[in-house]
Design an enzyme around this catalytic site. Structure first.
Site, PDB file in Angstrom:
ATOM      1  N   THR A  37     -12.559  -4.205  18.187  1.00  0.00           N
ATOM      2  CA  THR A  37     -13.729  -4.367  17.315  1.00  0.00           C
ATOM      3  C   THR A  37     -14.971  -4.640  18.168  1.00  0.00           C
ATOM      4  OG1 THR A  37     -12.321  -5.337  15.599  1.00  0.00           O
ATOM      5  CG2 THR A  37     -14.677  -5.741  15.417  1.00  0.00           C
TER       6      THR A  37
ATOM      7  N   GLN B 160      -1.793  -7.707 -22.592  1.00  0.00           N
ATOM      8  CA  GLN B 160      -0.936  -8.658 -21.883  1.00  0.00           C
ATOM      9  C   GLN B 160      -0.726  -8.260 -20.433  1.00  0.00           C
ATOM     10  OE1 GLN B 160       2.624  -9.027 -24.243  1.00  0.00           O
ATOM     11  NE2 GLN B 160       1.662 -10.529 -25.579  1.00  0.00           N
TER      12      GLN B 160
ATOM     13  N   GLU C 205      -4.378  -8.998  14.435  1.00  0.00           N
ATOM     14  CA  GLU C 205      -4.156 -10.416  14.725  1.00  0.00           C
ATOM     15  C   GLU C 205      -2.723 -10.808  14.392  1.00  0.00           C
ATOM     16  OE1 GLU C 205      -6.597 -12.486  15.834  1.00  0.00           O
ATOM     17  OE2 GLU C 205      -8.357 -11.248  15.578  1.00  0.00           O
TER      18      GLU C 205
ATOM     19  N   HIS D  78       2.085  -8.627   9.579  1.00  0.00           N
ATOM     20  CA  HIS D  78       2.804  -9.435   8.587  1.00  0.00           C
ATOM     21  C   HIS D  78       4.206  -9.767   9.109  1.00  0.00           C
ATOM     22  CE1 HIS D  78       4.314 -10.381   4.445  1.00  0.00           C
ATOM     23  NE2 HIS D  78       3.091 -10.839   4.337  1.00  0.00           N
TER      24      HIS D  78
END
Lengths: 495, 253
Positions: free
Chosen positions: A271, A387, A471, A474
């Site tokens: 980045t 709902q 980073e 998961h």
């Protein structure tokens, strides 16, 4: 229904008894039913108020069942009698707040996070939120669509003092980690790309210089980085080494004659790199240990090509760092750390900000989906009446509220220097995974309009794919936690 | 070198939808988001700008009300004011508080603090009175530069460009003076992080109206507060004759 004409304990025949009970039961059932239908139409506040007459009826029924004596029947009928007009009064008084419970649920802040923040943290958050909504939100649509990085935002954020906010001195604010989290949440509410720029500058460039650099390096770089005058990037990931940075191929050879290091190698998914003025690059030295170096724009052999064709974090510039025998003076070595602990210390700092930040993106998606489903009418009613929609929103509310509470506790622990890296892994993983899911659900709730960037949610969906991955993916964080839980590492096939 | 008093009022946030209390005695304020009156923000920004240009020495932010107004004073301190004064007014006095009482407080404070300028917002967005600045100037017998869209200090005089119905009017008044800020005077800054943290250390003095010799008795009584009438649907007519007939029928002509 009043039976005051009957003296309290007149004796009844068994027939009268049975008739009385039957009549009573039917009347009670009728009134309880009335309550139920009325409830369906009143708001949450009024719902609570009607509990009281219902409870009066329930107590009457209980007395009837527990004490089936004639006195009980009469007292039950009396209480039921008084319950009927009381219920009507309650309906009339439902407009007044006479019997309302004192605490009203706030769907925007499910567990009163507001009350857990200091006045200073609230002011910081509010001031920065105004800036993000006024100055960043108008830019993001086109910036994302046309893949433009607005370098100005770095200077603007520098002026506000939000870059490197936890650093003490050197032109930085020196505020708490909780405030850093709140800042990240506000900026990511606009875009994850903008938050990435802020995270890289604060946690991945300023933090290593502050934690591992010499006094000269700190004086030289930190004030300018804090003002946003110069932009930095963090070079750890390589094309062949993402989740296993320890296997990196970038080498730093020391030249004793010139007191320089020669760096060769390439880094990717960096980045800011195409427009960065400096790069904090991690390379393996002659002794096999990983160390950090500050590379400056203009050094021979140091190039930063842009990565094209990105569908995520388009508002932030991402590229590679190519080093072809770059001569780096030894003053640019970060001396106070060696080994992977260096980069990981920085990553943990950034991951904490991401844990807060991704929930900001999730909050935006939740609020936007709520508003959309309230406004859009299908089959004669707002979508929010359905709902399936309400269930999705209930899930979103729950995850965001719980996630924020966890982030607050983590922030307080970090400020007290009582936090372990696994805590940060746990929350980065949780916040990113849940936020991605929330964004996807929200996109679905908007139907066809959900794929248009005008509604912003699809942009968050795309961005959170990257946020969930960088980073530490998961799954990698799951392995970090698994090792902490079992004591057995499962990163490698060997022992 | 001089001292400036800036008034900051805590009002219901401009973005909030106002609701009238069921007993029609006022509007709902409990649990509603409050913030600094936007015109007061502009006043603070102007005062801080003058200080940055070194034309004035000290900026004092003043607010009147219950404990919550200290939040508003802190925001002013975070924007650059040097210290704050919280004039404690609560309960019935606070509900009845209006421009007259505020201007008396400011007049007393101006004398006590030896201020050379009072900068206020032109009006508050809750009551839209547009009276406090003018009353304060009258009580002190000071010149006033209201609806200021440009302020320049020139020695002992202030040049004020005022936004009036006909356009812009430029006046020159001598100090000490009262100025009220209009929308286009400046764009208020965002409070920066370092300033927010410095604001914690700045002092907010506490006092009561009685300490300044001001009586808070109001001569105004609010009888009733109502929402604006709901807009009725329009009526379409076919011809001009129908229109005239309808207007005659409901008494308009």
């Amino acid at each position: 229904m009043h039976r005051e004409d009957i003296s309290p304990c007149k004796s009844w025949t068994s027939t009268e008894y049975i008739i009385g009970v039957t009549v009573l039961t039917f009347v009670l059932l009728y009134l309880v039913n009335l309550e139920r239908t009325t409830e369906a139409w009143v708001t949450d506040l009024q719902h609570c108020k009607l509990q009281l007459p219902i409870m009066a009826l329930r107590s009457a029924v209980c007395r009837l069942l527990v004490n089936p004596q004639r006195c009980a029947i009469i007292s039950a009928s009396r209480s039921q009698g008084s319950a009927a007009p009381a219920q009507k009064d309650a309906e009339k008084a439902s407009e007044k707040k006479a019997k309302a419970p004192k605490v009203q649920f706030n769907w925007r802040d499910g567990l009163e996070l507001e009350g857990q923040l200091t006045e200073e943290e609230i002011m910081i958050r509010d001031s920065f939120r105004d800036y993000c909504q006024d100055k960043l939100m108008p830019r993001i649509l086109m910036a994302n669509r046309n893949e433009v990085f607005h370098r100005d935002i770095v200077s603007e954020m520098g002026e506000l003092g939000v870059l490197g906010p936890t650093i003490k001195g050197y032109g930085c604010a020196g505020t708490s980690y909780v405030a850093y989290g709140l800042i990240a949440r506000e900026v990511e509410r606009v875009d994850s790309g903008y938050r990435s720029v802020m995270s890289v500058q604060s946690s991945l460039v300023m933090h290593p210089i502050y934690a591992y650099g010499t006094e000269e390096q700190k004086e030289k770089w930190l004030p300018r980085l804090a003002r946003g005058e110069i932009l930095g990037c963090f070079g750890l990931t390589e094309p062949n080494h993402g989740s296993d940075p320890g296997g990196m191929e970038t080498r730093a050879k020391f030249n004793p004659s010139s007191h320089t290091f020669t760096l060769t190698g390439s880094k990717t998914w960096i980045t800011n790199s195409p427009v960065a003025d400096i790069a904090v690059v991690w390379a393996k030295c002659d002794d096999g240990k990983v160390r950090g170096f500050i590379l400056e724009r203009g050094m021979k052999g140091f190039t930063t090509p842009k990565i094209e064709g990105k569908f995520s974090l388009r508002a932030s510039a991402t590229g590679m760092i190519i080093m072809d025998e770059v001569e780096v003076p030894e003053e640019n070595l970060l001396p106070k750390v060696s080994g992977l602990g260096g980069p990981f210390g920085c990553l943990n700092n950034a991951r904490y900000g991401i844990a807060w930040g991704s929930l900001g993106a999730a909050e935006f998606c939740f609020h936007a989906a709520r508003q959309y489903t309230l406004d859009r009418i299908q089959f004669g009613v707002p979508l929010a009446r359905n709902q399936l929609m309400q269930k999705k929103m209930a899930d979103m509310l729950t995850e965001i509220t719980i996630g924020l509470q966890a982030c607050l506790q983590l922030g307080r622990l970090i400020d007290a220097k009582k936090a372990a890296p696994e805590m940060i892994s746990m929350l980065k993983r949780n916040s990113c995974g849940k936020s991605l899911d929330i964004a996807r659900q929200a996109r679905d709730m908007l139907g066809g309009n959900g794929i248009s960037d005008e509604y912003h949610i699809i942009r968050h969906v795309m961005n959170l794919e990257a946020v969930n991955t960088y980073e530490g993916t998961h799954d990698i964080h799951a392995l970090i936690l698994g090792r902490a839980i079992t004591g057995l590492q499962s990163f490698t096939v060997n022992n | 070198m001089s001292r400036v008093l800036v008034g900051v009022k805590r009002v219901i946030d401009y973005a909030v939808k106002i609701r009238v209390k069921p007993d029609h005695s006022g509007v709902v304020t409990d649990g509603v988001k409050h913030s600094m009156n936007p015109f007061c923000e502009i006043a603070v920004e102007e005062a801080v700008k003058l200080k940055e240009k070194k034309l004035i020495k000290e900026v004092v932010a003043v607010s009147c009300g219950p404990t919550q107004v200290t939040e508003t004073i802190r925001t002013a301190l975070a924007m650059g004011c040097d210290r704050g004064i919280h004039v404690e007014v609560s309960g019935k006095d606070y509900e009845a508080m209006g421009p007259l009482q505020i201007s008396k407080i400011f007049a007393a404070l101006a004398k006590k603090e030896e201020a050379s300028l009072i900068i206020l917002g032109k009006q508050a967005i809750d009551d839209d009175c547009n009276q406090t600045g003018q009353m304060t100037a009258a009580l002190l017998d000071w010149p006033q530069g209201t609806f200021a869209s440009e302020v320049t200090i020139d020695g002992e005089k202030v040049k004020v460009v005022r936004e009036i119905d006909g356009g812009l009017e430029t006046i020159k008044i001598s100090m000490p003076a009262v100025l009220t800020a209009d929308l286009r005077l400046n764009t208020p800054r965002y409070a920066t992080l370092p300033n927010i943290m410095k604001a914690k250390k700045k002092k907010i003095a506490n006092m009561k109206p009685a300490d300044l010799g001001v009586d808070m008795v109001s001569r105004v009584e609010v009888l009733r507060v109502d929402e604006p009438p709901t807009r009725l649907a329009g009526v379409k007519v076919e011809t001009v004759d129908d229109l005239v007939a309808k207007l005659r029928a409901n008494g308009t002509i």
